[in-house]
Write a protein that holds these residues in place. Sequence first.
Motif, PDB file in Angstrom:
ATOM      1  N   VAL A   1      37.228  50.647  42.012  1.00  0.00           N
ATOM      2  CA  VAL A   1      37.442  49.308  42.756  1.00  0.00           C
ATOM      3  C   VAL A   1      35.925  48.589  42.279  1.00  0.00           C
ATOM      4  O   VAL A   1      34.882  49.275  42.521  1.00  0.00           O
ATOM      5  CB  VAL A   1      37.284  49.593  44.462  1.00  0.00           C
ATOM      6  N   PHE A   2      35.933  47.508  42.048  1.00  0.00           N
ATOM      7  CA  PHE A   2      35.076  46.476  41.389  1.00  0.00           C
ATOM      8  C   PHE A   2      34.632  45.487  42.275  1.00  0.00           C
ATOM      9  O   PHE A   2      35.326  44.779  42.811  1.00  0.00           O
ATOM     10  CB  PHE A   2      35.246  45.929  40.066  1.00  0.00           C
ATOM     11  N   SER A   3      33.209  45.372  42.880  1.00  0.00           N
ATOM     12  CA  SER A   3      32.739  44.390  43.649  1.00  0.00           C
ATOM     13  C   SER A   3      32.437  43.183  42.592  1.00  0.00           C
ATOM     14  O   SER A   3      31.320  42.811  41.951  1.00  0.00           O
ATOM     15  CB  SER A   3      31.298  45.064  43.979  1.00  0.00           C
ATOM     16  N   SER A   4      33.308  42.135  42.672  1.00  0.00           N
ATOM     17  CA  SER A   4      33.290  41.049  42.069  1.00  0.00           C
ATOM     18  C   SER A   4      33.047  39.808  42.881  1.00  0.00           C
ATOM     19  O   SER A   4      32.419  40.087  44.126  1.00  0.00           O
ATOM     20  CB  SER A   4      34.342  40.587  41.227  1.00  0.00           C
TER      21      SER A   4
ATOM     22  N   ILE B   1      42.844  49.861  38.616  1.00  0.00           N
ATOM     23  CA  ILE B   1      41.751  48.906  39.123  1.00  0.00           C
ATOM     24  C   ILE B   1      41.910  47.886  39.912  1.00  0.00           C
ATOM     25  O   ILE B   1      42.939  46.854  39.930  1.00  0.00           O
ATOM     26  CB  ILE B   1      41.373  48.272  37.639  1.00  0.00           C
ATOM     27  N   ALA B   2      41.089  47.854  40.985  1.00  0.00           N
ATOM     28  CA  ALA B   2      41.016  46.761  41.943  1.00  0.00           C
ATOM     29  C   ALA B   2      39.890  45.819  41.887  1.00  0.00           C
ATOM     30  O   ALA B   2      38.752  46.476  41.903  1.00  0.00           O
ATOM     31  CB  ALA B   2      41.305  47.358  43.428  1.00  0.00           C
ATOM     32  N   ILE B   3      39.802  44.725  41.538  1.00  0.00           N
ATOM     33  CA  ILE B   3      38.885  43.735  41.304  1.00  0.00           C
ATOM     34  C   ILE B   3      38.819  42.928  42.769  1.00  0.00           C
ATOM     35  O   ILE B   3      39.856  42.102  43.018  1.00  0.00           O
ATOM     36  CB  ILE B   3      39.028  42.742  40.114  1.00  0.00           C
TER      37      ILE B   3
ATOM     38  N   VAL C   1      45.063  44.892  40.018  1.00  0.00           N
ATOM     39  CA  VAL C   1      45.123  44.149  40.863  1.00  0.00           C
ATOM     40  C   VAL C   1      43.869  43.278  41.195  1.00  0.00           C
ATOM     41  O   VAL C   1      42.527  43.720  40.965  1.00  0.00           O
ATOM     42  CB  VAL C   1      45.822  44.688  42.196  1.00  0.00           C
ATOM     43  N   ILE C   2      44.151  41.857  41.504  1.00  0.00           N
ATOM     44  CA  ILE C   2      42.719  41.192  42.036  1.00  0.00           C
ATOM     45  C   ILE C   2      42.857  40.550  43.408  1.00  0.00           C
ATOM     46  O   ILE C   2      44.081  39.956  43.535  1.00  0.00           O
ATOM     47  CB  ILE C   2      42.654  39.964  40.908  1.00  0.00           C
ATOM     48  N   TYR C   3      41.968  40.668  44.168  1.00  0.00           N
ATOM     49  CA  TYR C   3      42.097  40.063  45.452  1.00  0.00           C
ATOM     50  C   TYR C   3      40.666  39.322  45.921  1.00  0.00           C
ATOM     51  O   TYR C   3      39.713  39.793  45.609  1.00  0.00           O
ATOM     52  CB  TYR C   3      42.438  41.026  46.642  1.00  0.00           C
ATOM     53  N   ASN C   4      41.062  37.966  46.727  1.00  0.00           N
ATOM     54  CA  ASN C   4      39.926  37.477  47.271  1.00  0.00           C
ATOM     55  C   ASN C   4      39.513  38.354  48.584  1.00  0.00           C
ATOM     56  O   ASN C   4      40.706  38.622  49.349  1.00  0.00           O
ATOM     57  CB  ASN C   4      40.375  36.194  47.797  1.00  0.00           C
TER      58      ASN C   4
ATOM     59  N   HIS D   1      36.350  43.040  30.753  1.00  0.00           N
ATOM     60  CA  HIS D   1      36.025  44.505  30.520  1.00  0.00           C
ATOM     61  C   HIS D   1      37.205  45.515  31.196  1.00  0.00           C
ATOM     62  O   HIS D   1      37.727  46.376  30.604  1.00  0.00           O
ATOM     63  CB  HIS D   1      34.878  45.105  30.595  1.00  0.00           C
ATOM     64  N   LEU D   2      37.115  45.143  32.520  1.00  0.00           N
ATOM     65  CA  LEU D   2      38.304  45.808  33.183  1.00  0.00           C
ATOM     66  C   LEU D   2      39.642  45.570  32.954  1.00  0.00           C
ATOM     67  O   LEU D   2      40.538  46.494  32.836  1.00  0.00           O
ATOM     68  CB  LEU D   2      37.921  45.423  34.720  1.00  0.00           C
ATOM     69  N   MET D   3      40.020  44.256  32.405  1.00  0.00           N
ATOM     70  CA  MET D   3      41.247  44.000  32.212  1.00  0.00           C
ATOM     71  C   MET D   3      41.753  44.680  30.719  1.00  0.00           C
ATOM     72  O   MET D   3      42.590  45.105  30.570  1.00  0.00           O
ATOM     73  CB  MET D   3      41.332  42.276  32.114  1.00  0.00           C
TER      74      MET D   3
END
Length: 338
Positions: free
Chosen positions: A120-123, A172-174, A257-260, A159-161
């Motif tokens: 899980v990445f802290s974006s 991977i969760a961004i 996956v990408i979430y706001n 990089h994660l993509m």
Amino acid sequence: MAILVTGGTGYIGSHTVVELLNSGYKVIIVDNYTNSKPEVLNRIYQITNKKPKFYEVDVCDLDKMEQIFAKEKITDIIHFAGLKSVAESVEKPQLYFDNNIGGSKVLLELMDKYDVKNIVFSSSATVYGIPEHVPLKESDKVGGCTNPYGQTKLEIEYHLMNYSKSHPDANIAILRYFNPIGAHVSGLIGEDPQGIPNNLMPYITQVAIGKRPHLNVYGNDYKTVDGTGVRDYIHVVDLAYGHLCALKKLEEKPGLVIYNLGTGKGTSVLELVHAFEKANHIKIPYIICNRRPGDVDENYAEVSKAYKEMNFKTKLNIEDACRDSWRWQSQNPNGYDE
Ligand code: WQD
């Protein structure tokens, strides 16, 4: 089944560690205390009665990080560790790129070598740059970041993509955070900026505690409800819970996956000031100043995707955050320093 939390003694990291421990997860923290203090571990223990394993290591240090991956049975990573001051990133762009990108590359190399599948990445919402419209959706254009800090967050997303494409079994969760505020209800952990706070809420609480004479409101000529900047302020405990939802989501093996992570509502600077005054019966003197370079008029999240795909929605509101931030600051006038 251990969750490796990098930056786990930081503001968002420590709140997430508390939620993980209270939910029964085994947690391993890696932090080099660049922007946090050892006292945070004592506070986590006071809240949870648990002592997560801790390594004082720089996430950029491949050898030291490899020793941890070789020794521990890491199943998931939550990656918070990184420099996060917008202003400092403008002064020291190379430091931000070396540190933030470097740390993430070390983790990806070790994930591959030790077959760790979930991260899980802290974006940050800052990857959207200057928004063409609000609310912002995950599918909206990214780029045009107004500062090196935001550019590093976007670069790490790329990089994660790429890692996801070359590692189809990685999950991977961004998570793109909007504006985290507030503190744990105990008042034992909270936001402890070093020096003059860049962010609005810690500046307000330092005015409230008498450390600062007044708040500088950066501009009141924006195209917003009252002319002051509008942002999506999400309670840090809600934000922490969003990471547990993301871990659960990765169990479904979704790939990338990408979430706001936001409330879906915009709040202006003056609305936040007035909410703080009302919640805490404290007057916050302020003066209107010039705009701060790089600030946008408004920026808030479209939040339906996180709800639909990982059943995440915020439960706490602005008043809760104002009360909780003040409890933390009034109980800890000098943050984690004695
Ligand atoms: C909020 C509003 C200011 C301070 C930044 C990063 C973002 C994320 C959150 C890390 C704006 C106004 C502020 C003050 C003010 N950080 N303000 N007086 O700039 O929206 O976002 O922090 O992930 O990536 O970009 O947050 O709290 O600095 O500002 O008037 O003393 O408050 O102009 O409108 P921002 P902020």
